[in-house]
Design an enzyme around this catalytic site. Structure first.
Site, PDB file in Angstrom:
ATOM      1  N   GLY A 101       0.681  -4.380   9.111  1.00 25.42           N
ATOM      2  CA  GLY A 101      -0.058  -3.859  10.448  1.00 25.42           C
ATOM      3  C   GLY A 101       0.132  -2.412  10.621  1.00 25.42           C
ATOM      4  O   GLY A 101      -1.112  -1.725  10.236  1.00 25.42           O
ATOM      5  N   SER A 197      -0.212  -5.067   2.396  1.00 26.96           N
ATOM      6  CA  SER A 197      -0.715  -4.304   3.251  1.00 26.96           C
ATOM      7  C   SER A 197       0.339  -3.202   3.827  1.00 26.96           C
ATOM      8  O   SER A 197       0.881  -2.549   3.069  1.00 26.96           O
ATOM      9  CB  SER A 197      -1.325  -4.831   4.641  1.00 26.96           C
ATOM     10  OG  SER A 197      -2.109  -4.055   5.249  1.00 26.96           O
ATOM     11  N   TYR A 198       0.413  -3.099   5.178  1.00 27.18           N
ATOM     12  CA  TYR A 198       1.673  -2.025   5.479  1.00 27.18           C
ATOM     13  C   TYR A 198       2.904  -2.531   5.188  1.00 27.18           C
ATOM     14  O   TYR A 198       3.779  -1.589   5.219  1.00 27.18           O
ATOM     15  CB  TYR A 198       1.502  -1.825   6.958  1.00 27.18           C
ATOM     16  CG  TYR A 198       2.260  -0.516   7.624  1.00 27.18           C
ATOM     17  CD1 TYR A 198       1.568   0.862   7.312  1.00 27.18           C
ATOM     18  CD2 TYR A 198       3.380  -0.707   8.268  1.00 27.18           C
ATOM     19  CE1 TYR A 198       2.354   1.871   7.821  1.00 27.18           C
ATOM     20  CE2 TYR A 198       4.197   0.352   8.488  1.00 27.18           C
ATOM     21  CZ  TYR A 198       3.580   1.706   8.308  1.00 27.18           C
ATOM     22  OH  TYR A 198       4.130   2.890   8.720  1.00 27.18           O
ATOM     23  N   ASP A 407     -10.707  -6.036  -2.081  1.00 25.85           N
ATOM     24  CA  ASP A 407     -10.173  -5.430  -0.761  1.00 25.85           C
ATOM     25  C   ASP A 407     -10.929  -4.071  -0.541  1.00 25.85           C
ATOM     26  O   ASP A 407     -10.557  -3.230  -1.979  1.00 25.85           O
ATOM     27  CB  ASP A 407      -8.799  -5.483  -0.977  1.00 25.85           C
ATOM     28  CG  ASP A 407      -8.163  -4.844   0.179  1.00 25.85           C
ATOM     29  OD1 ASP A 407      -8.948  -4.934   1.355  1.00 25.85           O
ATOM     30  OD2 ASP A 407      -7.201  -4.564   0.207  1.00 25.85           O
ATOM     31  N   HIS A 459      -7.716  -8.703   0.379  1.00 23.49           N
ATOM     32  CA  HIS A 459      -6.519  -7.978   1.073  1.00 23.49           C
ATOM     33  C   HIS A 459      -5.507  -9.002   0.993  1.00 23.49           C
ATOM     34  O   HIS A 459      -4.556  -8.850   0.504  1.00 23.49           O
ATOM     35  CB  HIS A 459      -7.011  -7.426   2.382  1.00 23.49           C
ATOM     36  CG  HIS A 459      -5.625  -6.640   2.852  1.00 23.49           C
ATOM     37  ND1 HIS A 459      -5.520  -5.407   2.050  1.00 23.49           N
ATOM     38  CD2 HIS A 459      -5.060  -6.726   3.830  1.00 23.49           C
ATOM     39  CE1 HIS A 459      -4.725  -5.038   3.008  1.00 23.49           C
ATOM     40  NE2 HIS A 459      -4.182  -5.659   3.881  1.00 23.49           N
TER      41      HIS A 459
END
Length: 487
Positions: A101, A197-198, A407, A459
């Site tokens: 996020g 991701s984060y 992605d 992703h």
């Protein structure tokens, strides 16, 4: 005589009742590994056991959900969902999965849409058993972190002003210490962390806290960390921004003019982008209102009633401090069914589902959502995770970085630029790896780190290439090379 017989029968009945009660909460035979569990621990595990999840297909494995306190004085607790391995859980490692996020739910994305056992269906009433669920390879733990995400909460509103990478790692470590006290039979198992991701920040930072804490912790509190694997991970702000633009140009998403304009006006090594650079980015982001930035070649959700079909105000900037200035900065679609997030949101907001998962509804003023609307400030976020990754690799912590190659948000181009900055020695050059007869992607082995691409994945790699992702995580935990010939 009759009176004595009655007393004897009463005693036998009480003895039988106690024996049956103990049997109901005794340790299963499969966990006869020498771990002695108190009746208090057994009862607490049983209280978290999920037995009547609406729409769930029958399964052999057990699963648990509930809260673990991470700060008693502030009233902070993180929500978890844990699935025992589908076979021989006593012999399988323990894997923690984290979504990024920052502020997005590992239960909503990871568990319900990517690699967990159960996926909500479009009737929002039934669950499909995921044939490529990762609990085939490991005991699988999801946690909604930090507080304010999903069902996790704090009773101290000021805590939201302290949010950032540091407190997230600290609370996640406290969660693990306390979770192992609740499930001590898994304490000796090999422990791995994965995410996307984060979570390219979350995972190495938590691994570093464990790595450092193990050196001074008592034997009881040491965690048997063996390695971590991160996918399409934000590793380095400068190379990520540069890679995004080059990937978009190379994949015919933006024109030469837009590309040249950005390259001439942007200095990606600066934390704050100039106004000219931000203006140049506007045309770049406009394209991603038409297609899914997180999976270039899959359709978007076009259901007119779908929240996912609404155009998103896309990410502008390169760091959470900057991204948080923009509405919708952490929203994204997920999955091979582009509308799956809508099914999940309806399902996890059902009162009977929340009751089955032991959600404390008194602690949540807002409905459950994939990404937290309460997280508006993010105080600390290193511009690069590369020093942490290098430290862990040097310390012998197994490190795999993987990348779905369709992605556009954290593209394979960005990841390759970031890894190049590490300056690690190449042990085995770029090689194809296989899933059955087909090339699954490519891999290169560095000194202390393995990089893997997954061909055709966006992703969220497990959503788009579920078979390949299960193969990848299984080989990672077994410390085996991916097959380099068809089989």
């Amino acid at each position: 005589m009759a009176s004595n017989a009655a007393v004897s029968l009463t005693f036998l009945f009480l003895l039988l009742s106690v024996s049956l009660a103990i049997a109901r909460v005794s340790v299963p035979d499969c966990f006869s590994n020498g771990t002695e569990l108190s009746q208090e621990v057994l009862a607490r595990q049983e209280a978290d056991r999920v037995t009547k999840l609406p729409g769930q297909p029958p399964v052999e494995f057990k699963h648990y959900a509930g809260y673990v306190n991470v700060n008693e004085s502030h009233g902070r607790a993180l929500f978890y969902w844990f699935f025992e391995a589908s076979s021989k859980p006593e012999k399988k490692p323990l894997l923690l999965w984290l979504n990024g996020g920052p502020g997005c739910s590992s239960v909503g994305y990871g568990a319900a849409e990517e690699l967990g056992p159960f996926f909500p269906q479009n009737d929002t009433k039934t669950l499909k058993l995921n044939p490529h669920r990762w609990n085939k390879a490991a005991n699988l733990l999801f946690v909604e972190s930090p507080f304010g995400v999903g069902f996790s909460y704090t009773n101290t509103s000021n805590d939201f002003n302290t949010l950032g990478d540091t407190i997230t790692a600290k609370d996640s470590y406290a969660f693990l210490i306390n979770w192992f006290k609740r499930f001590p039979q898994f304490k000796s198992h090999e422990f791995y962390i994965s995410g996307e991701s984060y979570a390219g920040h979350y995972v190495p930072q938590l691994a570093e806290v464990i790595f450092d804490s193990n050196k001074k912790a008592s034997k009881e509190d040491q965690i048997n960390l063996k390695g971590y694997a991160i996918g399409n991970a934000l590793l380095d702000d400068a190379t990520n921004s540069r890679g995004m633009i080059e990937y978009a140009w190379d994949h015919a998403v933006i024109s030469d003019r837009v590309y040249d304009n950005i390259i001439s006006k942007c200095n990606f090594s600066m934390e704050e982008l100039s106004d000219d650079c931000n203006d140049a980015f506007d045309e770049y982001y406009a394209v991603y209102k038409l297609i899914d930035m997180y999976s270039l070649y899959t359709p978007t959700c076009v259901d007119s009633n779908s929240s996912s079909s609404r155009q998103r105000h896309l990410i502008k900037g390169i760091s959470p401090q900057m991204l948080s200035k923009f509405d919708g900065w952490h929203k994204r679609l997920a999955g091979y069914d582009p509308c799956i997030s809508d099914y999940t949101e309806v399902y996890l907001n059902r009162p009977d589902v929340q009751a089955a998962l032991h959600v404390d509804v008194t602690k949540k003023s807002q409905k459950w959502s994939h990404c937290s609307n309460a997280i508006l400030i993010w105080n600390d976020s290193p511009a690069s995770m590369l020093p942490t990754i290098k430290k862990l690799a040097a310390g012998g912590i197994r490190t795999w970085v993987y990348s779905g190659d369709t992605d556009g948000r954290v593209p394979v181009t960005s990841t390759r630029y970031a890894l190049k900055k590490l300056g690690l020695k190449t042990v085995k050059e770029w090689t194809a790896w296989y899933t059955s007869k087909q090339v699954g992607g490519w891999t290169i082995e560095y000194d202390g780190l393995t990089f893997v691409t997954i061909r055709g994945a966006g992703h969220e790699v497990p959503s788009f290439k579920p078979k390949e992702s299960l193969q990848l995580i299984d080989h990672f935990m077994a410390n085996k090379k991916l097959p380099q010939k068809p089989f």
